[in-house]
Design a protein around this motif. Sequence first.
Motif, PDB file in Angstrom:
ATOM      1  N   ASP A 221       0.817  -1.210   0.000  1.00 17.30           N
ATOM      2  CA  ASP A 221       0.000   0.000   0.000  1.00 17.30           C
ATOM      3  C   ASP A 221       0.854   1.264   0.000  1.00 17.30           C
ATOM      4  O   ASP A 221       0.449   2.296  -0.564  1.00 17.30           O
ATOM      5  CB  ASP A 221      -0.934   0.008   1.225  1.00 17.30           C
ATOM      6  N   SER A 222       2.026   1.184   0.603  1.00 17.95           N
ATOM      7  CA  SER A 222       2.908   2.354   0.667  1.00 17.95           C
ATOM      8  C   SER A 222       3.814   2.465  -0.559  1.00 17.95           C
ATOM      9  O   SER A 222       4.176   3.569  -0.968  1.00 17.95           O
ATOM     10  CB  SER A 222       3.781   2.284   1.927  1.00 17.95           C
ATOM     11  N   HIS A 223       4.196   1.335  -1.153  1.00 18.92           N
ATOM     12  CA  HIS A 223       5.146   1.325  -2.269  1.00 18.92           C
ATOM     13  C   HIS A 223       4.680   0.322  -3.319  1.00 18.92           C
ATOM     14  O   HIS A 223       5.318  -0.726  -3.512  1.00 18.92           O
ATOM     15  CB  HIS A 223       6.553   0.961  -1.780  1.00 18.92           C
ATOM     16  N   TYR A 224       3.609   0.614  -4.021  1.00 15.12           N
ATOM     17  CA  TYR A 224       2.995  -0.360  -4.922  1.00 15.12           C
ATOM     18  C   TYR A 224       3.948  -0.754  -6.055  1.00 15.12           C
ATOM     19  O   TYR A 224       4.162  -1.951  -6.310  1.00 15.12           O
ATOM     20  CB  TYR A 224       1.704   0.191  -5.507  1.00 15.12           C
ATOM     21  N   VAL A 225       4.524   0.219  -6.749  1.00 17.95           N
ATOM     22  CA  VAL A 225       5.380  -0.071  -7.898  1.00 17.95           C
ATOM     23  C   VAL A 225       6.620  -0.846  -7.458  1.00 17.95           C
ATOM     24  O   VAL A 225       7.012  -1.843  -8.100  1.00 17.95           O
ATOM     25  CB  VAL A 225       5.786   1.226  -8.630  1.00 17.95           C
ATOM     26  N   LEU A 226       7.236  -0.402  -6.359  1.00 18.97           N
ATOM     27  CA  LEU A 226       8.422  -1.097  -5.852  1.00 18.97           C
ATOM     28  C   LEU A 226       8.083  -2.531  -5.453  1.00 18.97           C
ATOM     29  O   LEU A 226       8.855  -3.458  -5.727  1.00 18.97           O
ATOM     30  CB  LEU A 226       8.990  -0.339  -4.643  1.00 18.97           C
ATOM     31  N   THR A 227       6.923  -2.715  -4.817  1.00 16.20           N
ATOM     32  CA  THR A 227       6.493  -4.063  -4.428  1.00 16.20           C
ATOM     33  C   THR A 227       6.307  -4.942  -5.655  1.00 16.20           C
ATOM     34  O   THR A 227       6.733  -6.103  -5.675  1.00 16.20           O
ATOM     35  CB  THR A 227       5.173  -3.996  -3.633  1.00 16.20           C
ATOM     36  N   ALA A 228       5.676  -4.390  -6.699  1.00 15.16           N
ATOM     37  CA  ALA A 228       5.440  -5.160  -7.928  1.00 15.16           C
ATOM     38  C   ALA A 228       6.757  -5.563  -8.579  1.00 15.16           C
ATOM     39  O   ALA A 228       6.940  -6.720  -8.975  1.00 15.16           O
ATOM     40  CB  ALA A 228       4.587  -4.349  -8.895  1.00 15.16           C
ATOM     41  N   LEU A 229       7.687  -4.620  -8.676  1.00 13.46           N
ATOM     42  CA  LEU A 229       8.985  -4.916  -9.300  1.00 13.46           C
ATOM     43  C   LEU A 229       9.779  -5.930  -8.482  1.00 13.46           C
ATOM     44  O   LEU A 229      10.402  -6.845  -9.036  1.00 13.46           O
ATOM     45  CB  LEU A 229       9.784  -3.625  -9.465  1.00 13.46           C
TER      46      LEU A 229
ATOM     47  N   LEU B 152      11.848 -11.406  -7.637  1.00 17.69           N
ATOM     48  CA  LEU B 152      11.996 -12.589  -6.797  1.00 17.69           C
ATOM     49  C   LEU B 152      11.390 -13.821  -7.462  1.00 17.69           C
ATOM     50  O   LEU B 152      11.947 -14.925  -7.381  1.00 17.69           O
ATOM     51  CB  LEU B 152      11.322 -12.347  -5.436  1.00 17.69           C
ATOM     52  N   TYR B 153      10.271 -13.628  -8.140  1.00 16.01           N
ATOM     53  CA  TYR B 153       9.624 -14.750  -8.833  1.00 16.01           C
ATOM     54  C   TYR B 153      10.533 -15.278  -9.947  1.00 16.01           C
ATOM     55  O   TYR B 153      10.676 -16.492 -10.126  1.00 16.01           O
ATOM     56  CB  TYR B 153       8.284 -14.283  -9.405  1.00 16.01           C
ATOM     57  N   ILE B 154      11.167 -14.376 -10.679  1.00 20.07           N
ATOM     58  CA  ILE B 154      12.089 -14.789 -11.744  1.00 20.07           C
ATOM     59  C   ILE B 154      13.233 -15.613 -11.161  1.00 20.07           C
ATOM     60  O   ILE B 154      13.619 -16.643 -11.725  1.00 20.07           O
ATOM     61  CB  ILE B 154      12.641 -13.554 -12.488  1.00 20.07           C
ATOM     62  N   ILE B 155      13.769 -15.184 -10.023  1.00 21.63           N
ATOM     63  CA  ILE B 155      14.868 -15.906  -9.378  1.00 21.63           C
ATOM     64  C   ILE B 155      14.401 -17.290  -8.930  1.00 21.63           C
ATOM     65  O   ILE B 155      15.103 -18.296  -9.120  1.00 21.63           O
ATOM     66  CB  ILE B 155      15.410 -15.101  -8.176  1.00 21.63           C
ATOM     67  N   ILE B 156      13.209 -17.364  -8.334  1.00 21.47           N
ATOM     68  CA  ILE B 156      12.670 -18.652  -7.862  1.00 21.47           C
ATOM     69  C   ILE B 156      12.542 -19.636  -9.021  1.00 21.47           C
ATOM     70  O   ILE B 156      12.965 -20.793  -8.929  1.00 21.47           O
ATOM     71  CB  ILE B 156      11.316 -18.444  -7.169  1.00 21.47           C
TER      72      ILE B 156
ATOM     73  N   GLY C 295       1.276 -13.541  -5.578  1.00 23.02           N
ATOM     74  CA  GLY C 295       0.915 -12.587  -6.623  1.00 23.02           C
ATOM     75  C   GLY C 295      -0.565 -12.283  -6.618  1.00 23.02           C
ATOM     76  O   GLY C 295      -0.984 -11.129  -6.767  1.00 23.02           O
ATOM     77  N   GLY C 296      -1.391 -13.313  -6.445  1.00 18.54           N
ATOM     78  CA  GLY C 296      -2.833 -13.092  -6.368  1.00 18.54           C
ATOM     79  C   GLY C 296      -3.238 -12.388  -5.100  1.00 18.54           C
ATOM     80  O   GLY C 296      -4.114 -11.507  -5.104  1.00 18.54           O
ATOM     81  N   PHE C 297      -2.593 -12.755  -3.983  1.00 17.47           N
ATOM     82  CA  PHE C 297      -2.912 -12.154  -2.687  1.00 17.47           C
ATOM     83  C   PHE C 297      -2.606 -10.662  -2.667  1.00 17.47           C
ATOM     84  O   PHE C 297      -3.391  -9.855  -2.154  1.00 17.47           O
ATOM     85  CB  PHE C 297      -2.118 -12.874  -1.592  1.00 17.47           C
ATOM     86  N   LEU C 298      -1.457 -10.286  -3.239  1.00 19.14           N
ATOM     87  CA  LEU C 298      -1.034  -8.882  -3.183  1.00 19.14           C
ATOM     88  C   LEU C 298      -1.659  -8.022  -4.281  1.00 19.14           C
ATOM     89  O   LEU C 298      -1.957  -6.844  -4.055  1.00 19.14           O
ATOM     90  CB  LEU C 298       0.490  -8.796  -3.297  1.00 19.14           C
ATOM     91  N   PHE C 299      -1.872  -8.597  -5.458  1.00 25.34           N
ATOM     92  CA  PHE C 299      -2.252  -7.772  -6.610  1.00 25.34           C
ATOM     93  C   PHE C 299      -3.582  -8.161  -7.248  1.00 25.34           C
ATOM     94  O   PHE C 299      -3.983  -7.551  -8.240  1.00 25.34           O
ATOM     95  CB  PHE C 299      -1.149  -7.833  -7.676  1.00 25.34           C
TER      96      PHE C 299
ATOM     97  N   GLY D 252      -2.217  -9.462 -10.977  1.00 26.92           N
ATOM     98  CA  GLY D 252      -1.430 -10.534 -10.377  1.00 26.92           C
ATOM     99  C   GLY D 252      -1.077 -11.647 -11.347  1.00 26.92           C
ATOM    100  O   GLY D 252       0.069 -12.108 -11.387  1.00 26.92           O
ATOM    101  N   ALA D 253      -2.067 -12.089 -12.137  1.00 24.76           N
ATOM    102  CA  ALA D 253      -1.811 -13.166 -13.102  1.00 24.76           C
ATOM    103  C   ALA D 253      -0.785 -12.730 -14.144  1.00 24.76           C
ATOM    104  O   ALA D 253       0.077 -13.521 -14.546  1.00 24.76           O
ATOM    105  CB  ALA D 253      -3.110 -13.588 -13.783  1.00 24.76           C
ATOM    106  N   LEU D 254      -0.874 -11.484 -14.583  1.00 25.49           N
ATOM    107  CA  LEU D 254       0.088 -10.971 -15.566  1.00 25.49           C
ATOM    108  C   LEU D 254       1.495 -10.956 -14.985  1.00 25.49           C
ATOM    109  O   LEU D 254       2.464 -11.359 -15.649  1.00 25.49           O
ATOM    110  CB  LEU D 254      -0.312  -9.567 -16.015  1.00 25.49           C
ATOM    111  N   PHE D 255       1.628 -10.501 -13.732  1.00 23.94           N
ATOM    112  CA  PHE D 255       2.935 -10.503 -13.078  1.00 23.94           C
ATOM    113  C   PHE D 255       3.478 -11.931 -12.961  1.00 23.94           C
ATOM    114  O   PHE D 255       4.654 -12.193 -13.244  1.00 23.94           O
ATOM    115  CB  PHE D 255       2.835  -9.883 -11.673  1.00 23.94           C
ATOM    116  N   ASN D 256       2.619 -12.856 -12.517  1.00 21.91           N
ATOM    117  CA  ASN D 256       3.043 -14.247 -12.323  1.00 21.91           C
ATOM    118  C   ASN D 256       3.486 -14.888 -13.634  1.00 21.91           C
ATOM    119  O   ASN D 256       4.546 -15.523 -13.712  1.00 21.91           O
ATOM    120  CB  ASN D 256       1.889 -15.069 -11.729  1.00 21.91           C
TER     121      ASN D 256
END
Length: 244
Positions: free
Chosen positions: A54-62, A67-71, A86-90, A95-99
């Motif tokens: 909620d405080s840093h949406y763009v930074l959280t998304a990036l 981290l997902y790419i690394i995993i 991803g679904g929980f946060l976005f 969320g699906a697009l990010f995932n």
Amino acid sequence: MMRDTEQASQSGLVKKLPMILILLIAVLGAFTLRDYLSFEALSDNRDRLIAFRDSHYVLTALAFIGLYIIIVGFSLPGATIATLTGGFLFGVFPGALFNITAATIGATGIFLAAQWGMGEKLSARMDASEGTVKKIKDGIDANQWSMLFLIRLVPAVPFFVANIIPALVGVSLYRFVVSTFFGIIPGGVVYTSVGAGLGEVFERGETPNLGIIFEPQILLPILGLCALAALPILIKSFSKSKDV
């Protein structure tokens, strides 16, 4: 002559290093990160994650995408938990697009490492071979799009295996990326939607149903897509049998 052999051997080892590194990190991660990339860890830190988002949406998304790419790229445990996160946060979207985007990038890293280390040489050997091996390679080449979508859509095929096989049979990077991105959409959307409903699951003190993808209302449409992907292969096989 010996110097050329040594140089070829060293060059082969260098090419294998990225894949060796991925495998080593994957093994280490399986023993050291399992408790940190778990549903319990997500549940314990959910309030802090939401507050930071909620405080840093763009930074959280990036940060999440990175981290997902690394995993995925290092085959670390927790890919399913990352998808739920991803679904929980976005939410289901974006969320699906990010995932899906992060999973595709991570998978491409494994594909390139395998292709560079052994794929090109193995593919060339298969092309130069005769008999059954050659027939298998020719069959895959003739139905690449269908085969690529099939291994992505079938839930029983491990994600890591689906990244390695195309590299070993000479699939192009373009085809791999396109088939991976679109092929993982059904499963990605399902698990992202499960993650989007985690708030209620947390409140009830329950765990999410990760077997939802095997329930009839989810599995049957995915199997329908598998049948659609396999249709060109069946048509080609039928046509060849008629010609014979």
